[in-house]
Design a protein around this motif. Structure first.
Motif, PDB file in Angstrom:
ATOM      1  N   ALA A  68       0.835  -1.209   0.000  1.00 19.50           N
ATOM      2  CA  ALA A  68       0.000   0.000   0.000  1.00 19.50           C
ATOM      3  C   ALA A  68       0.867   1.254   0.000  1.00 19.50           C
ATOM      4  N   LEU A  69       1.962   1.222   0.770  1.00 19.39           N
ATOM      5  CA  LEU A  69       2.868   2.372   0.818  1.00 19.39           C
ATOM      6  C   LEU A  69       3.519   2.616  -0.537  1.00 19.39           C
ATOM      7  N   ALA A  70       3.943   1.527  -1.199  1.00 22.06           N
ATOM      8  CA  ALA A  70       4.589   1.665  -2.507  1.00 22.06           C
ATOM      9  C   ALA A  70       3.634   2.281  -3.523  1.00 22.06           C
ATOM     10  N   LEU A  71       2.400   1.829  -3.548  1.00 26.09           N
ATOM     11  CA  LEU A  71       1.423   2.370  -4.502  1.00 26.09           C
ATOM     12  C   LEU A  71       1.092   3.827  -4.186  1.00 26.09           C
ATOM     13  N   LEU A  72       0.978   4.136  -2.894  1.00 26.37           N
ATOM     14  CA  LEU A  72       0.688   5.515  -2.503  1.00 26.37           C
ATOM     15  C   LEU A  72       1.839   6.443  -2.888  1.00 26.37           C
ATOM     16  N   LEU A  73       3.069   5.976  -2.665  1.00 23.99           N
ATOM     17  CA  LEU A  73       4.236   6.795  -3.023  1.00 23.99           C
ATOM     18  C   LEU A  73       4.328   6.984  -4.532  1.00 23.99           C
ATOM     19  N   ALA A  74       4.028   5.932  -5.308  1.00 23.14           N
ATOM     20  CA  ALA A  74       4.051   6.044  -6.769  1.00 23.14           C
ATOM     21  C   ALA A  74       3.024   7.057  -7.236  1.00 23.14           C
ATOM     22  N   ALA A  75       1.836   7.016  -6.642  1.00 24.50           N
ATOM     23  CA  ALA A  75       0.790   7.972  -7.024  1.00 24.50           C
ATOM     24  C   ALA A  75       1.203   9.399  -6.672  1.00 24.50           C
ATOM     25  N   THR A  76       1.863   9.576  -5.525  1.00 23.48           N
ATOM     26  CA  THR A  76       2.308  10.916  -5.107  1.00 23.48           C
ATOM     27  C   THR A  76       3.379  11.459  -6.052  1.00 23.48           C
ATOM     28  N   LEU A  77       4.349  10.609  -6.389  1.00 20.92           N
ATOM     29  CA  LEU A  77       5.413  11.047  -7.301  1.00 20.92           C
ATOM     30  C   LEU A  77       4.855  11.375  -8.682  1.00 20.92           C
ATOM     31  N   SER A  78       3.914  10.585  -9.142  1.00 22.28           N
ATOM     32  CA  SER A  78       3.287  10.861 -10.432  1.00 22.28           C
ATOM     33  C   SER A  78       2.530  12.181 -10.388  1.00 22.28           C
ATOM     34  N   TRP A  79       1.893  12.451  -9.273  1.00 20.89           N
ATOM     35  CA  TRP A  79       1.140  13.705  -9.106  1.00 20.89           C
ATOM     36  C   TRP A  79       2.079  14.914  -9.133  1.00 20.89           C
ATOM     37  N   PHE A  80       3.334  14.711  -8.673  1.00 19.35           N
ATOM     38  CA  PHE A  80       4.315  15.791  -8.713  1.00 19.35           C
ATOM     39  C   PHE A  80       4.956  15.958 -10.087  1.00 19.35           C
ATOM     40  N   GLY A  81       4.552  15.174 -11.067  1.00 17.74           N
ATOM     41  CA  GLY A  81       4.997  15.379 -12.435  1.00 17.74           C
ATOM     42  C   GLY A  81       5.972  14.374 -12.979  1.00 17.74           C
ATOM     43  N   LEU A  82       6.349  13.364 -12.188  1.00 22.40           N
ATOM     44  CA  LEU A  82       7.257  12.353 -12.718  1.00 22.40           C
ATOM     45  C   LEU A  82       6.515  11.431 -13.677  1.00 22.40           C
ATOM     46  N   PRO A  83       7.206  10.952 -14.726  1.00 23.41           N
ATOM     47  CA  PRO A  83       6.576   9.966 -15.609  1.00 23.41           C
ATOM     48  C   PRO A  83       6.147   8.737 -14.803  1.00 23.41           C
TER      49      PRO A  83
END
Length: 346
Positions: free
Chosen positions: A21-36
């Protein structure tokens, strides 16, 4: 302290679920900040994987060593150092592993304080949860050990009480057989057979396995047949039990010491016939058994014996049911009555 396999498996499943759950949440956060999206997932799973390893390390250490409450500051220091090591590792590893452009390195450098704070917070939570979890497991294991110890002690005492019963009755019977051999060999032989059958039946009994009242009454009748060989026509018995009560349960060999007590105090101070009355009935959720014998307080003398009679039965009942009110006695109208009340929770 070692956790049970089931508890350990449950703990690992919870840990893995939280990590995912943490990994998916972090991926979503990084994507929201503009990372591919691909870069966000790569960063997330590497970062959360290293953080999970740090969490697992501190949790594993706390399983085997937990500071005293006054030294919980040590756990905080561990968490701080692990968070610092984790953040530093990300700074040097992620640009090499992901082979990204300078813009990602700039983003990574700017995100390090947030990553450090997040890592410190999660490591702190992991340490706190681990301390609570392992303390709880240790407490439960301690309670199980205490319960098992008390059970062993209770079974040992019950076994000791059983050992008191057998030799006492056996010695009396052998003395009677010895007295009969000379002038009544046929009765002595019959008494030996009855004694053999009785002992064979009682040796198979286990206090942890209750028996039906019908079985207990059968053993009681065998015992009384032997006693009647000893006392002849002086001993008379009346046993009554309704059909419902015969299907109820009680601890094995509970009636014999009470009947023996009734015989001792009913016959030893008289020369005439004595009738021992045993009555069983079902009352609500209890099996109630009363044993009555004649009793004359003017002629009765205080006797000493093995101490197994009323005291032994009372102790057995307490060990099995943790109650002191299951054996009641009364003496009135020259009759002594012992009343058993057996809860049907066996």
């Amino acid at each position: 302290m070692t956790s049970s396999p089931l508890a350990t498996a449950r703990y690992r499943a919870i840990f893995f679920g939280c990590w995912l759950a943490l990994a998916l949440l972090l991926a979503a956060t990084l994507s929201w900040f503009g990372l591919p999206l691909e870069l966000a997932f790569s960063d997330s799973f590497i970062s959360s994987g290293l953080l999970a390893a740090a969490c697992w390390l501190i949790s594993g250490n706390l399983e085997y060593y937990r500071p005293q409450q006054a030294r919980y500051l040590y756990i905080g220091i561990w968490c701080f150092l692990l968070a610092l090591i984790w953040t530093t590792s990300l700074y040097y590893l992620l640009p090499v592993l992901l082979e990204t452009d300078p813009r990602y390195e700039t983003f990574l450098l700017a995100s390090l304080p947030v990553r450090f704070s997040t890592g410190l917070l999660l490591l702190g939570w992991m340490a706190m949860i681990s301390v609570i979890w392992y303390n709880q497991q240790e407490q439960q294991a301690s309670l199980r050990r205490k319960s098992e110890t008390e059970k062993l002690a209770r079974e040992a005492e019950l076994f000791k009480l059983r050992l008191q019963l057998q030799p006492h009755f056996l010695f009396n019977s052998l003395n009677s057989i010895n007295a009969l051999i000379g002038f009544k060999p046929q009765e002595a032989r019959k008494m030996v057979q009855q004694l053999s059958e009785f002992l064979r039946s009682t040796l198979r009994k286990d206090d942890s396995q209750p028996v039906l009242l019908a079985e207990e009454l059968h053993l009681l009748e065998l015992y009384l047949e032997i006693e009647k060989m000893r006392f002849g026509h002086r001993l008379q018995t009346e046993i009554s039990a309704d059909e419902t009560s015969k299907n109820l349960k009680l601890p094995p060999l509970l009636l014999q010491p009470l009947v023996e007590n009734a015989i001792k105090f009913g016959l030893y101070d008289t020369t005439g016939q004595v009738c021992i009355n045993v009555k069983a009935q079902a009352k609500e959720n209890n099996l109630e058994i009363s044993i009555t014998n004649p009793y004359d307080p003017q002629t009765a003398t205080k006797r000493t014996g093995t101490g197994f009679g009323l005291t032994g039965v009372q102790r057995r009942l307490y060990l099995l049911f943790a109650r002191q009110d299951l054996l009641q006695t009364r003496a009135e109208n020259q009759l002594f009555t012992a009343t058993l009340k057996i809860p049907q929770t066996l």
